[in-house]
Scaffold this motif. Structure first.
Motif, mmCIF file in Angstrom:
data_model
loop_
_atom_site.group_PDB
_atom_site.id
_atom_site.type_symbol
_atom_site.label_atom_id
_atom_site.label_comp_id
_atom_site.label_asym_id
_atom_site.label_seq_id
_atom_site.Cartn_x
_atom_site.Cartn_y
_atom_site.Cartn_z
ATOM 1 N N TYR A 64 70.266 102.563 51.700
ATOM 2 C CA TYR A 64 70.535 101.576 51.001
ATOM 3 C C TYR A 64 69.041 101.627 49.304
ATOM 4 C CZ TYR A 64 74.787 101.367 52.659
ATOM 5 O OH TYR A 64 75.776 100.585 53.442
ATOM 6 N N SER A 67 68.541 104.631 47.295
ATOM 7 C CA SER A 67 69.635 104.634 46.929
ATOM 8 C C SER A 67 69.378 103.780 45.839
ATOM 9 C CB SER A 67 70.635 105.417 47.314
ATOM 10 O OG SER A 67 71.506 104.434 48.035
ATOM 11 N N GLY A 68 68.540 102.248 45.970
ATOM 12 C CA GLY A 68 68.702 101.599 44.926
ATOM 13 C C GLY A 68 70.408 100.903 45.395
ATOM 14 N N ARG A 69 70.758 100.633 46.299
ATOM 15 C CA ARG A 69 71.458 99.027 45.988
ATOM 16 C C ARG A 69 71.272 98.051 45.950
ATOM 17 N NH1 ARG A 69 76.003 99.284 50.591
ATOM 18 N NH2 ARG A 69 77.510 97.527 49.638
ATOM 19 N N PRO A 91 70.722 102.827 40.062
ATOM 20 C CA PRO A 91 70.912 103.927 40.966
ATOM 21 C C PRO A 91 71.919 105.084 40.528
ATOM 22 C CG PRO A 91 72.219 101.247 41.896
ATOM 23 C CD PRO A 91 71.066 101.497 40.482
ATOM 24 N N ALA A 92 72.498 104.773 39.645
ATOM 25 C CA ALA A 92 73.065 105.973 38.869
ATOM 26 C C ALA A 92 72.590 107.146 37.676
ATOM 27 C CB ALA A 92 73.818 105.374 37.694
ATOM 28 N N ALA A 95 70.877 109.002 40.757
ATOM 29 C CA ALA A 95 71.997 109.914 41.398
ATOM 30 C C ALA A 95 71.408 111.092 40.314
ATOM 31 C CB ALA A 95 72.976 110.395 41.508
ATOM 32 N N VAL A 99 68.993 112.675 43.508
ATOM 33 C CA VAL A 99 69.025 112.202 44.871
ATOM 34 C C VAL A 99 70.324 110.961 45.264
ATOM 35 C CG1 VAL A 99 68.635 109.552 46.578
ATOM 36 C CG2 VAL A 99 67.243 110.089 44.008
ATOM 37 N N PHE A 100 70.714 111.737 46.876
ATOM 38 C CA PHE A 100 72.980 111.668 46.952
ATOM 39 C C PHE A 100 72.635 110.728 48.867
ATOM 40 C CE2 PHE A 100 76.094 112.658 49.443
ATOM 41 C CZ PHE A 100 77.442 113.057 48.906
ATOM 42 N N LEU A 101 73.238 109.799 48.545
ATOM 43 C CA LEU A 101 73.332 109.169 49.837
ATOM 44 C C LEU A 101 74.515 109.661 50.353
ATOM 45 C CD1 LEU A 101 71.655 106.816 52.246
ATOM 46 C CD2 LEU A 101 73.291 105.291 50.565
ATOM 47 N N SER A 102 74.529 110.348 51.459
ATOM 48 C CA SER A 102 76.226 110.491 52.508
ATOM 49 C C SER A 102 76.111 109.037 52.745
ATOM 50 C CB SER A 102 75.615 111.936 53.057
ATOM 51 O OG SER A 102 77.350 111.388 53.799
ATOM 52 N N PHE A 103 77.163 108.204 53.192
ATOM 53 C CA PHE A 103 77.614 107.339 53.411
ATOM 54 C C PHE A 103 78.300 106.983 54.795
ATOM 55 C CE2 PHE A 103 78.015 103.200 49.473
ATOM 56 C CZ PHE A 103 77.118 104.324 49.074
ATOM 57 N N PHE B 297 78.233 99.956 44.100
ATOM 58 C CA PHE B 297 77.532 100.439 44.384
ATOM 59 C C PHE B 297 77.773 101.820 44.385
ATOM 60 C CE2 PHE B 297 74.869 101.778 47.857
ATOM 61 C CZ PHE B 297 73.811 103.088 46.598
ATOM 62 N N GLN B 300 78.423 104.099 41.782
ATOM 63 C CA GLN B 300 76.595 104.039 41.091
ATOM 64 C C GLN B 300 76.192 105.056 40.959
ATOM 65 O OE1 GLN B 300 74.834 100.631 39.251
ATOM 66 N NE2 GLN B 300 76.609 99.954 40.750
ATOM 67 N N GLN B 301 76.107 105.825 42.587
ATOM 68 C CA GLN B 301 75.277 106.551 43.384
ATOM 69 C C GLN B 301 75.702 108.129 43.638
ATOM 70 O OE1 GLN B 301 74.756 108.526 46.213
ATOM 71 N NE2 GLN B 301 72.733 107.834 46.164
#
Lengths: 268, 342
Positions: A64, A67-69, A91-92, A95, A99-103, B297, B300-301
């Motif tokens: 997080y 990715s800037g949460r 965050p955008a 991206a 940067v990609f965070l797979s949740f 979020f 945005q991500q």
């Protein structure tokens, strides 16, 4: 020895330095509680690094924070990807920088069809980079090819994103987005959770297909199982907010056998 | 008998204050102490036939309360009518009454538009609608009025045995705007879907009030209202479903869900189920909240800037109501009308 490893002074050294995720002394608190307490880590492009740790070590917080949460801002430290200060970006914007965070638990978005969502995201990223948007017919071609590889039912993509999807379908949806958005810095947060062995294999194939000299990958996981399928170049042990040990792939097997207990006093 | 008070614009004593339970969130008397001066006559705008022009049908238009053509319509077979309620007045008041009935087996589409072109006017529009045995009536309302207008719409709908009534009211509000619908299930097996949508900015207010009275057995009512409020906007939803003694087998569902996207926004909701019969299925749900922060979020991500993510989530939230419109042409007009105003 590749061309990037040429000696200092001819310019290549600088470019190599730039193609690294550099996390330096990162401190992040969630609410009043310090979670990351001076985490430092380098992941060069072309490499896959695993971050392993027990529950509560700060694994998801790391994803997080990168990715800037909101709520996971750094109190101290620096994060740079390809020389860019990530912590200064929305965050955008991160991206759009790749940067990609797979949740671990992908979010359901009622009312927004998966196809619409991914195309909107892709074109938003392209706009931010000053690139031309992808037309609807071209996008459909890309999605069809990518969904076949992941053995996903194309009709599912017409449904609202992740709504009513099984755990495995949600994870495949993450990998599909990854394939279409083509990020350069991939952060996988507990990607194996909720997957049976067949789904795990398909998801891992999808991730391995993304391996490239241009990409850095951070695989965050509690268990070693995922690393049988996505083989890391380096393994880091995250305990109580810090990296307490680093090593080759064998470190993951050692952790699987011995557990995290031996590291707990070191962090205390 | 009407459960909601009838208003006469010429008689200030008929204006309900908040002490009248059904008007407690929309105090008409506070906004309107005296009967307004009558609006002058005005010509129907030469350009444009309203938002639904492209769908054809017969026009039934009122300008400043005066019928341009007929004010009564009896539909048979398959028919479309564009009911246009046009206000071109400045600080004056006008009232209309339209009477529409669908004969047995008829299929009628009413495309109703409240077109406010003046300012600070007071409009009172009444609709008497009868849906006969096995007839199907769809009424779609787009209310587009200035922020300083006072506008009251009162529809009385009677649905005969086996009749089907579908209603979708979509509004951006006004200074005080009341869109009221009273539906009576007169006979066995009447089927009603009654939806609403409000999107309010500035100091706009919209009040969607309805009473559905099941007087006969095996009737169904499905009601979904959604709203979004920004700035100091204020949304009111009052939905009452009454199941009378003997109206066994009634299936009634009511949902109201609203988003408040600002500090000063307000939503007042009052869902009521009043049940005198034993063998019925009734349910209601009511939620008021903000956009899902996790979803914001996540979006945005994946690269959507915050404003774009908010807009997409808001539209997705509201569009469920639009998606329930069965008539494809009307659904697309409403979708475009709405997205242009979000």
């Amino acid at each position: 020895m590749g061309p990037r490893d040429k000696p200092e002074g001819d310019g290549f050294q600088v470019s190599r330095f730039n193609r690294v995720l550099k996390i330096n002394n990162l401190h992040v608190s969630v609410g009043d509680k310090p979670i990351l307490k001076g985490l430092s880590l380098d992941v060069p492009a072309g490499e896959v690094h695993a971050v392993m740790g027990p529950n509560g070590a700060g694994k998801s917080t790391l994803g997080y924070a990168l990715s800037g949460r909101p709520g996971y801002e750094a109190a101290e430290g620096a994060v740079a990807w390809k020389g860019e200060d990530l912590l200064a970006l929305e965050p955008a914007e991160r991206a759009a920088k790749g940067v990609f965070l797979s949740f671990q638990y992908p979010i359901e978005i009622p009312g927004v069809p998966a196809l619409t969502f991914v195309r909107t995201a892709l074109n938003a990223q392209r706009r931010a980079r000053g690139e031309e948007e992808v037309s609807a017919p071209n996008f459909l071609k890309l999605v069809k090819a990518a969904s076949e590889k992941l053995r996903m039912d194309f009709d599912m993509l017409k449904r609202p994103l992740n709504v009513g999807f099984s755990g495995g379908e949600k994870k495949r949806m993450e990998i599909l987005q990854m394939a279409l958005l083509e990020p350069s810095l991939l952060i996988l947060d507990e990607t194996d959770s909720g997957l049976d062995i067949d789904a795990l294999r398909i998801v891992a194939d999808g991730v391995n297909a993304m391996r490239s000299p241009e990409r850095a990958m951070l695989v965050i996981t509690h268990y070693q199982r995922l690393l049988d399928y996505i083989k890391p170049d380096r393994v880091h042990v995250l305990v109580a907010g810090r990296i307490v040990a680093s090593g080759g792939p064998e470190l993951a097997h050692q952790l699987e056998a011995d557990g995290y207990d031996q590291y707990l006093p070191a962090a205390a | 008998m009407s459960a909601l008070p009838v208003i006469d614009l010429k008689d200030a004593s008929s204006f309900p204050s908040r002490r009248v339970e059904a008007w407690k969130y929309s105090d008409l008397r506070k906004y309107l102490r005296e009967a307004p001066a009558p609006s002058p006559s005005a010509a129907i705008p030469m350009t444009g036939g309203g938002p639904f022009e492209g769908l054809g049908g017969e026009p039934m238009a009122f300008v400043n309360g005066r019928a341009v053509g007929v004010n009564t319509l009896m539909a048979c077979g398959t028919q479309t009518v564009r009911l246009r309620l046009i206000s071109k007045a400045e600080a004056t008041g006008h009232a209309t009454t339209a009477r529409i009935s669908a004969r047995a087996g008829a299929k009628l589409l009413i495309l109703e538009t409240h077109e406010g072109e003046g300012s600070a006017y007071v409009a009172h529009n009444r609709l008497e609608l009868d849906v006969a045995h096995d007839a199907e009536v769809t009424r779609i309302v787009l209310a587009d009025e200035p922020e300083d207008a006072i506008s009251i719409s009162q529809a009385r709908v009677r649905v005969a045995p086996g009749g089907r009534y579908r209603q979708t009211v979509v509004t951006t509000g006004a200074k005080l705007q009341r869109l009221e619908t009273e539906v009576t299930h007169l006979g066995q097996g009447a089927d009603v879907r009654m939806d609403g949508l409000y999107a309010l900015t500035g100091a706009r207010q919209a009040d969607l009030t309805s009473v559905v009275d099941h007087t006969a057995a095996d009737g169904t009512t499905s009601q979904l209202t959604k709203g979004v409020v920004r700035d100091a906007g204020r949304g009111v939803f009052q939905g009452k479903i009454i199941v009378e003694r003997g109206a066994d087998g009634t299936d009634a569902r009511m949902g109201h869900h609203a988003l408040i996207l600002s500090e000063r926004g307000e939503v007042d909701a009052k869902p009521e189920l009043i049940i005198y019969a034993d063998d019925v299925q009734c349910a209601h749900g009511n939620t008021v909240g903000n956009l899902d922060q996790n979803a914001l979020f996540y979006m945005q991500q994946r690269g959507l800037p915050l404003d774009e993510a908010r807009a997409l989530l808001t539209e997705a939230f509201l569009i469920e109501v639009v998606d329930r419109i069965e008539h494809e042409g009307a659904r697309e007009v409403v979708r475009e009308w709405l997205t242009a105003r979000l």
